[in-house]
Design a protein around this motif. Structure first.
Motif, mmCIF file in Angstrom:
data_model
loop_
_atom_site.group_PDB
_atom_site.id
_atom_site.type_symbol
_atom_site.label_atom_id
_atom_site.label_comp_id
_atom_site.label_asym_id
_atom_site.label_seq_id
_atom_site.Cartn_x
_atom_site.Cartn_y
_atom_site.Cartn_z
ATOM 1 N N ALA A 39 1.005 4.672 -2.701
ATOM 2 C CA ALA A 39 -0.688 4.633 -2.745
ATOM 3 C C ALA A 39 -1.109 5.741 -1.868
ATOM 4 N N LYS A 40 -2.187 6.219 -2.121
ATOM 5 C CA LYS A 40 -2.826 7.328 -1.121
ATOM 6 C C LYS A 40 -4.105 6.400 -0.507
ATOM 7 N N LEU A 41 -4.131 6.501 0.842
ATOM 8 C CA LEU A 41 -5.118 5.682 1.650
ATOM 9 C C LEU A 41 -5.879 6.608 2.310
ATOM 10 N N SER A 42 -7.041 6.224 2.959
ATOM 11 C CA SER A 42 -7.924 7.247 3.697
ATOM 12 C C SER A 42 -7.112 7.911 4.765
ATOM 13 N N VAL A 43 -6.115 7.155 5.340
ATOM 14 C CA VAL A 43 -5.291 7.783 6.436
ATOM 15 C C VAL A 43 -4.268 8.578 5.948
ATOM 16 N N GLY A 44 -4.039 8.441 4.748
ATOM 17 C CA GLY A 44 -2.773 9.081 4.403
ATOM 18 C C GLY A 44 -1.904 8.494 3.212
ATOM 19 N N SER A 45 -0.923 9.098 2.663
ATOM 20 C CA SER A 45 0.043 8.548 1.747
ATOM 21 C C SER A 45 0.967 7.479 2.307
ATOM 22 N N ILE A 46 1.262 6.519 1.537
ATOM 23 C CA ILE A 46 2.486 5.501 1.835
ATOM 24 C C ILE A 46 3.177 5.537 0.721
ATOM 25 N N TRP A 47 4.538 5.182 1.083
ATOM 26 C CA TRP A 47 5.769 5.416 0.120
ATOM 27 C C TRP A 47 6.378 4.035 0.080
ATOM 28 N N LEU A 48 7.022 3.573 -0.718
ATOM 29 C CA LEU A 48 8.094 2.518 -0.819
ATOM 30 C C LEU A 48 9.253 2.882 -0.217
ATOM 31 N N LYS A 49 9.711 2.166 0.843
ATOM 32 C CA LYS A 49 10.974 2.748 1.961
ATOM 33 C C LYS A 49 11.991 2.784 0.735
ATOM 34 N N ALA A 50 12.554 1.821 -0.077
ATOM 35 C CA ALA A 50 13.509 1.848 -1.016
ATOM 36 C C ALA A 50 13.492 3.197 -1.835
ATOM 37 N N ASP A 51 12.430 3.627 -2.284
ATOM 38 C CA ASP A 51 12.410 4.964 -3.081
ATOM 39 C C ASP A 51 12.855 6.025 -2.041
ATOM 40 N N VAL A 52 12.363 6.004 -0.872
ATOM 41 C CA VAL A 52 12.535 7.167 -0.024
ATOM 42 C C VAL A 52 13.959 7.142 0.293
ATOM 43 N N GLU A 53 14.550 5.858 0.797
ATOM 44 C CA GLU A 53 16.045 5.779 0.956
ATOM 45 C C GLU A 53 16.833 6.169 -0.137
ATOM 46 N N ARG A 54 16.411 5.968 -1.465
ATOM 47 C CA ARG A 54 17.207 6.427 -2.716
ATOM 48 C C ARG A 54 17.237 7.816 -2.816
#
Length: 69
Positions: A39-54
């Motif tokens: 998701a992209k929020l007003s304070v910045g983007s967020i990622w699923l931790k599992a996706d980044v770890e992969r």
């Protein structure tokens, strides 16, 4: 109660996970295999931790072990 998507991380946590600075992270984000933000929020983007770890497991070289340990 519905379960959420999983643990989420923002740029600050990903910098630590990758062991890089902000400018290098911006370059890594452009890699075609880097996961899209959850998701992209007003304070910045967020990622699923599992996706980044992969991504790290599949596309980053392991960092050398600290010889002082």
């Amino acid at each position: 109660m519905a379960e959420g998507p999983g643990e989420l991380v923002a740029a600050g946590e990903i910098l630590e996970m990758l062991g890089v600075g902000r400018s290098r992270f911006r370059a890594i984000q452009q890699h075609p295999n880097f996961p899209a933000p959850y998701a992209k929020l007003s304070v910045g983007s967020i990622w699923l931790k599992a996706d980044v770890e992969r991504y790290i497991a599949e596309h980053r070289r392991p960092r050398p072990a600290d010889e002082d340990e």
